[in-house]
Design a protein around this motif. Sequence first.
Motif, mmCIF file in Angstrom:
data_model
loop_
_atom_site.group_PDB
_atom_site.id
_atom_site.type_symbol
_atom_site.label_atom_id
_atom_site.label_comp_id
_atom_site.label_asym_id
_atom_site.label_seq_id
_atom_site.Cartn_x
_atom_site.Cartn_y
_atom_site.Cartn_z
ATOM 1 N N ASP A 1 -36.269 19.935 -5.662
ATOM 2 C CA ASP A 1 -37.180 21.073 -5.765
ATOM 3 C C ASP A 1 -38.633 20.607 -5.743
ATOM 4 O O ASP A 1 -39.506 21.242 -5.127
ATOM 5 C CB ASP A 1 -36.878 21.839 -7.053
ATOM 6 C CG ASP A 1 -37.722 23.094 -7.188
ATOM 7 O OD1 ASP A 1 -37.976 23.755 -6.163
ATOM 8 O OD2 ASP A 1 -38.130 23.419 -8.324
ATOM 9 N N ASP A 2 -38.882 19.474 -6.388
ATOM 10 C CA ASP A 2 -40.254 18.958 -6.470
ATOM 11 C C ASP A 2 -40.744 18.450 -5.119
ATOM 12 O O ASP A 2 -41.876 18.740 -4.706
ATOM 13 C CB ASP A 2 -40.311 17.851 -7.517
ATOM 14 C CG ASP A 2 -41.713 17.298 -7.687
ATOM 15 O OD1 ASP A 2 -42.626 18.082 -8.022
ATOM 16 O OD2 ASP A 2 -41.905 16.085 -7.476
ATOM 17 N N LEU B 1 -37.117 25.618 -3.913
ATOM 18 C CA LEU B 1 -35.914 26.091 -4.602
ATOM 19 C C LEU B 1 -36.277 27.053 -5.728
ATOM 20 O O LEU B 1 -35.594 28.059 -5.947
ATOM 21 C CB LEU B 1 -35.119 24.901 -5.150
ATOM 22 C CG LEU B 1 -34.602 23.907 -4.099
ATOM 23 C CD1 LEU B 1 -33.850 22.763 -4.772
ATOM 24 C CD2 LEU B 1 -33.692 24.620 -3.105
ATOM 25 N N THR B 2 -37.349 26.741 -6.437
ATOM 26 C CA THR B 2 -37.810 27.646 -7.493
ATOM 27 C C THR B 2 -38.235 28.981 -6.905
ATOM 28 O O THR B 2 -37.968 30.045 -7.480
ATOM 29 C CB THR B 2 -38.987 27.016 -8.258
ATOM 30 O OG1 THR B 2 -38.573 25.774 -8.825
ATOM 31 C CG2 THR B 2 -39.459 27.941 -9.368
ATOM 32 N N PHE B 3 -38.890 28.923 -5.746
ATOM 33 C CA PHE B 3 -39.309 30.159 -5.075
ATOM 34 C C PHE B 3 -38.105 31.024 -4.726
ATOM 35 O O PHE B 3 -38.118 32.244 -4.916
ATOM 36 C CB PHE B 3 -40.103 29.815 -3.808
ATOM 37 C CG PHE B 3 -40.416 31.005 -2.950
ATOM 38 C CD1 PHE B 3 -41.415 31.898 -3.309
ATOM 39 C CD2 PHE B 3 -39.689 31.249 -1.787
ATOM 40 C CE1 PHE B 3 -41.693 33.008 -2.521
ATOM 41 C CE2 PHE B 3 -39.966 32.355 -1.000
ATOM 42 C CZ PHE B 3 -40.965 33.235 -1.369
ATOM 43 N N LEU B 4 -37.034 30.379 -4.235
ATOM 44 C CA LEU B 4 -35.830 31.133 -3.885
ATOM 45 C C LEU B 4 -35.168 31.745 -5.118
ATOM 46 O O LEU B 4 -34.612 32.843 -5.057
ATOM 47 C CB LEU B 4 -34.837 30.223 -3.157
ATOM 48 C CG LEU B 4 -35.265 29.736 -1.769
ATOM 49 C CD1 LEU B 4 -34.264 28.732 -1.225
ATOM 50 C CD2 LEU B 4 -35.411 30.920 -0.810
ATOM 51 N N MET B 5 -35.228 31.029 -6.246
ATOM 52 C CA MET B 5 -34.619 31.535 -7.474
ATOM 53 C C MET B 5 -35.431 32.664 -8.097
ATOM 54 O O MET B 5 -34.931 33.385 -8.963
ATOM 55 C CB MET B 5 -34.455 30.397 -8.490
ATOM 56 C CG MET B 5 -33.487 29.309 -8.033
ATOM 57 S SD MET B 5 -33.360 27.927 -9.189
ATOM 58 C CE MET B 5 -32.588 28.729 -10.589
ATOM 59 N N GLU B 6 -36.680 32.819 -7.658
ATOM 60 C CA GLU B 6 -37.540 33.870 -8.201
ATOM 61 C C GLU B 6 -37.707 35.040 -7.244
ATOM 62 O O GLU B 6 -38.559 35.910 -7.455
ATOM 63 C CB GLU B 6 -38.911 33.286 -8.546
ATOM 64 C CG GLU B 6 -38.861 32.283 -9.689
ATOM 65 C CD GLU B 6 -40.222 31.667 -9.974
ATOM 66 O OE1 GLU B 6 -41.143 31.877 -9.145
ATOM 67 O OE2 GLU B 6 -40.362 30.982 -11.002
ATOM 68 N N LEU B 7 -36.890 35.081 -6.202
ATOM 69 C CA LEU B 7 -36.936 36.209 -5.272
ATOM 70 C C LEU B 7 -36.491 37.489 -5.974
ATOM 71 O O LEU B 7 -35.792 37.442 -6.996
ATOM 72 C CB LEU B 7 -36.023 35.933 -4.073
ATOM 73 C CG LEU B 7 -36.484 34.874 -3.071
ATOM 74 C CD1 LEU B 7 -35.385 34.622 -2.046
ATOM 75 C CD2 LEU B 7 -37.771 35.325 -2.374
ATOM 76 N N SER C 1 -32.263 36.605 -5.635
ATOM 77 C CA SER C 1 -32.301 35.488 -6.580
ATOM 78 C C SER C 1 -30.939 35.277 -7.237
ATOM 79 O O SER C 1 -30.508 34.140 -7.457
ATOM 80 C CB SER C 1 -33.366 35.745 -7.649
ATOM 81 O OG SER C 1 -33.041 36.896 -8.417
ATOM 82 N N PHE C 2 -30.254 36.378 -7.539
ATOM 83 C CA PHE C 2 -28.918 36.285 -8.141
ATOM 84 C C PHE C 2 -27.945 35.609 -7.179
ATOM 85 O O PHE C 2 -27.172 34.726 -7.566
ATOM 86 C CB PHE C 2 -28.424 37.686 -8.506
ATOM 87 C CG PHE C 2 -27.027 37.714 -9.052
ATOM 88 C CD1 PHE C 2 -26.781 37.466 -10.394
ATOM 89 C CD2 PHE C 2 -25.945 37.978 -8.215
ATOM 90 C CE1 PHE C 2 -25.487 37.484 -10.892
ATOM 91 C CE2 PHE C 2 -24.657 38.003 -8.709
ATOM 92 C CZ PHE C 2 -24.424 37.756 -10.052
ATOM 93 N N ALA D 1 -27.050 27.583 -5.671
ATOM 94 C CA ALA D 1 -27.579 26.528 -6.541
ATOM 95 C C ALA D 1 -26.521 25.992 -7.506
ATOM 96 O O ALA D 1 -26.267 24.776 -7.556
ATOM 97 C CB ALA D 1 -28.789 27.057 -7.313
ATOM 98 N N LEU D 2 -25.910 26.876 -8.285
ATOM 99 C CA LEU D 2 -24.925 26.424 -9.275
ATOM 100 C C LEU D 2 -23.695 25.786 -8.633
ATOM 101 O O LEU D 2 -23.229 24.741 -9.110
ATOM 102 C CB LEU D 2 -24.529 27.589 -10.183
ATOM 103 C CG LEU D 2 -25.623 28.067 -11.149
ATOM 104 C CD1 LEU D 2 -25.119 29.224 -12.003
ATOM 105 C CD2 LEU D 2 -26.090 26.920 -12.042
ATOM 106 N N PRO D 3 -23.120 26.367 -7.564
ATOM 107 C CA PRO D 3 -21.998 25.669 -6.909
ATOM 108 C C PRO D 3 -22.382 24.285 -6.392
ATOM 109 O O PRO D 3 -21.573 23.354 -6.449
ATOM 110 C CB PRO D 3 -21.624 26.613 -5.759
ATOM 111 C CG PRO D 3 -22.040 27.958 -6.234
ATOM 112 C CD PRO D 3 -23.306 27.716 -7.002
#
Length: 266
Positions: free
Chosen positions: A162-163, A169-175, A180-181, A188-190
């Motif tokens: 992500d860095d 990746l953080t941007f995608l998780m904050e959509l 985001s879900f 991400a989790l899988p």
Amino acid sequence: MKYYIISGEVEGEVVDSKILPYCSLDKKADKKTLGELEQEFLQALQAFYFEKKAIMSNEEFDNLKEELMWEGSSVVMLSPDEQKLLEASMAYASGNPIMTDVEFDELKLKLKQEGSDIVQEGPRCSLRSRKVYSDLTVDYLRMFLLNVPAAVVSLTLFFFLDDITGFELTFLMELPEPFSFIFTWFAALPLIFWLAKAITDVIVKDFLILKGPCPNCGTENTSFFGTILSISSGGTTNTLKCSNCGTPLEYDRKSRLITLPEPGQA
């Protein structure tokens, strides 16, 4: 429960035999123990499934089942295999076995591998094999802890990725939802889970941690089965000494038993 009806010179007594025991207000009435009720329940199951006959009506069976549930009995919550095992044990004790010893042992082993509690009997001796042994269960806590280091490494790699991508990746998780879900739970989790499992499988292969009480003193001991960096723990059996009494113990992964070695082998 008894009802007394007084009308003029007529006095009668009405006995309602359909009242369940836990609803009865008559404390002096004869009440069967929980063990007796469970035995009746299993006998009814055995007669119905193996002898193809009913020893009680559907209403009586439902009342009995409801009574056992009210009393907190675990018999009515058993799986079909667990019920079959209990029925086989009861039939064998009555002198009318419903399955062979091999079939019984296979069913019991299957339930052990599934983590069933009804097959855990503690330290005991067998007159048939003339051995002293106790049952083994999976140590899920240690199994979980064995996967923790790989999970930490996977999370570290995920955040490192992500860095270096500029927090994409953080941007995608904050959509906005539901994007985001979907990304978090289906990407991400899988990915983190798969990476953690892959790392664990590289270091530790085909591992299993079993625990059980020492047949000699009852102290719980743990044994590891598997391969660590191509170094095997010894196959399907391990031999170690009890941490309390020092008695040699033989752990069998296949049969899920701890056995005391014979006197000549100790």
